[in-house]
Design a protein around this motif. Structure first.
Motif, PDB file in Angstrom:
ATOM      1  N   PHE A  10       0.639  -1.241   0.033  1.00 45.97           N
ATOM      2  CA  PHE A  10       0.064   0.026  -0.128  1.00 45.97           C
ATOM      3  C   PHE A  10       0.770   1.262  -0.007  1.00 45.97           C
ATOM      4  N   PHE A  11       2.089   1.132   0.532  1.00 44.19           N
ATOM      5  CA  PHE A  11       2.971   2.229   0.550  1.00 44.19           C
ATOM      6  C   PHE A  11       3.405   2.694  -0.867  1.00 44.19           C
ATOM      7  N   ASN A  12       3.459   1.563  -1.950  1.00 42.72           N
ATOM      8  CA  ASN A  12       3.788   1.436  -2.958  1.00 42.72           C
ATOM      9  C   ASN A  12       2.690   2.252  -4.066  1.00 42.72           C
ATOM     10  N   THR A  13       1.469   1.801  -3.475  1.00 45.56           N
ATOM     11  CA  THR A  13       0.316   2.317  -4.071  1.00 45.56           C
ATOM     12  C   THR A  13       0.078   3.809  -3.957  1.00 45.56           C
ATOM     13  N   ALA A  62      -8.438   1.179   0.792  1.00 42.81           N
ATOM     14  CA  ALA A  62      -7.358   0.389   1.330  1.00 42.81           C
ATOM     15  C   ALA A  62      -7.649  -0.055   2.730  1.00 42.81           C
ATOM     16  N   THR A  63      -8.562   0.544   3.581  1.00 45.54           N
ATOM     17  CA  THR A  63      -8.922  -0.099   4.833  1.00 45.54           C
ATOM     18  C   THR A  63      -9.799  -1.587   4.472  1.00 45.54           C
ATOM     19  N   LEU A  80      -2.337   3.279   6.802  1.00 47.59           N
ATOM     20  CA  LEU A  80      -1.008   3.861   7.032  1.00 47.59           C
ATOM     21  C   LEU A  80      -0.078   3.837   5.868  1.00 47.59           C
ATOM     22  N   GLY A  81      -0.125   2.690   5.396  1.00 45.46           N
ATOM     23  CA  GLY A  81       1.011   2.452   4.240  1.00 45.46           C
ATOM     24  C   GLY A  81       0.513   3.483   3.018  1.00 45.46           C
TER      25      GLY A  81
ATOM     26  N   CYS B  54      -2.289  16.320  -8.790  1.00 49.04           N
ATOM     27  CA  CYS B  54      -1.015  15.761  -9.548  1.00 49.04           C
ATOM     28  C   CYS B  54       0.035  15.445  -9.045  1.00 49.04           C
ATOM     29  N   THR B  55      -0.092  15.082  -7.425  1.00 45.34           N
ATOM     30  CA  THR B  55       0.830  14.476  -6.760  1.00 45.34           C
ATOM     31  C   THR B  55       0.391  13.213  -6.298  1.00 45.34           C
ATOM     32  N   PRO B  56       1.247  12.217  -6.060  1.00 45.76           N
ATOM     33  CA  PRO B  56       0.532  10.881  -5.532  1.00 45.76           C
ATOM     34  C   PRO B  56      -0.292  10.860  -4.255  1.00 45.76           C
TER      35      PRO B  56
END
Lengths: 189, 177
Positions: A10-13, A62-63, A80-81, B54-56
């Motif tokens: 989820f950090f990646n997402t 996400a939740t 949180l991620g 436009c930001t992640p």
């Protein structure tokens, strides 16, 4: 360690999904394909629940997926991620706000990112559409029976009402979600 | 310390009453943040929205971080962000348990089959709105079509598309005019 993996996914997402909640959808499909955490079908239901409950859609999804994967701690960790990269990126940008806005490389990057994000959401939409409109029952006989005609008719009605009919256009998505649920129950979708 | 609690609860309230995410949140933010709390101006809010799009990340979270930071520094940014996601986490966690329990019932399955149709239409409508803003010339149309076709043909992570499209954008906008 499931929690660590969940946080990382989820950090990646959160780091790469640009353009708001729906932009997380292609990433969630990617996660569904690579892991056994949740299915594509569950994802479609998740979108509906996320749209009809309060709060940002991306957070709700996400939740929800975190809960399906690892219960209540999973729900908190996935969320949180998702928000950690946002917090870091925005705090950095806020410190250099003006320089950021005028930078030609930043502008160029977003010029390319926006259509890409739109394309990925389109592709995610196709996936939901296939699950919805194609009957995957192997006993379906003809091509005609492979198509869910009920669903197709409802979709046409919704499209017309949400885009072209004046008072209905302003209705909240929650209204249409409940309307569709009722139609689904009455006509046994 | 008091200001951090104030940020957390104000944004929790905003998170709890907004349906539909980032864009639906704007009028509520205008009332709570600009008019009631005076933590920012209309113009600042508009700027934050533009950057957040436009930001992640999720737009509502990005805006919360901006306003929290402006009001009480970096820790304020964290407090506001945790506030805005707090109601979601509670509500969805409660609902997800209930839905899993009931999803084996036949009429619930029918209801969700109907809802999926609606979700398709909602995604389609969101794409139309985004398309109008993102595809502004032939080059952006080319990027759109390339990514769309590639995402069906190649089985790669969306991260690859994001990085490639960002680089393509810089190339097309800065170096090839």
């Amino acid at each position: 360690m499931i929690y660590l993996k969940l946080f990382w996914e989820f950090f990646n997402t959160g780091l790469f999904a640009v353009g708001g909640g729906m932009a997380t959808l292609p990433f969630l499909y990617d996660i569904a394909d690579r892991t056994a955490w949740f299915s594509r079908q569950q994802l479609a239901d998740m979108i509906a629940v996320s749209e009809s409950t309060p709060g940002p859609i991306g957070i709700n999804m996400a939740t929800y997926s975190g809960y399906l994967t690892a219960g209540i701690p999973g729900a908190a960790i996935a969320t949180l991620g998702l928000i950690t990269p946002s917090i870091i990126v925005i705090l950095l940008i806020a410190a250099f706000l003006n320089a950021f806005n005028d930078n030609k490389f930043v502008k160029g990057g977003f010029y390319g990112l926006r259509p890409a994000s739109c394309a990925m959401i389109t592709a995610a939409g196709f996936v939901v559409a296939i699950v919805t409109f194609v009957n995957n029952n192997i006993h379906a006989l003809s091509k005609f029976e492979r198509i869910e005609w009920h669903a197709l008719i409802l979709a046409a009605v919704l499209l017309i009402f949400t885009n072209f009919v004046k008072p209905a256009k302003k209705f909240h998505p929650v209204f249409w979600i409940f309307f569709s649920a009722a139609v689904g129950v009455i006509f046994k979708f | 310390m008091k200001i951090l609690f104030d940020l957390f609860f104000t944004f929790a309230k905003i998170g709890a009453v907004t349906f539909g995410g980032g864009y639906a949140m704007l009028p509520i933010l205008q009332r709570e943040i600009v008019e009631n709390k005076k933590w920012g101006t209309e113009e600042e809010l508009a700027d934050y929205y533009a950057i957040s799009q436009c930001t992640p990340g999720v737009i509502a979270v990005n805006v919360a971080t901006f306003i929290g930071r402006k009001t009480a520094g970096n820790i304020g940014g964290v407090a506001a962000t945790l506030g805005v996601v707090f109601p979601s986490v509670v509500i969805i966690t409660l609902l997800a348990g209930v839905i899993q329990y009931y999803s084996s019932l036949e009429w619930v399955a029918h209801a969700f089959a109907g809802i999926r149709v609606c979700v398709c239409v909602l995604i389609f409508n969101a794409v139309i709105k985004l398309f109008a803003k993102a595809i502004i010339d032939k080059k952006t149309l080319a990027i759109y079509l390339t990514v769309l076709v590639s995402s069906f043909v190649f089985n790669v992570s969306p991260v690859v598309f994001v990085i490639a499209a960002g680089l393509a954008g810089i190339l097309l906008k800065v170096y090839i005019k």
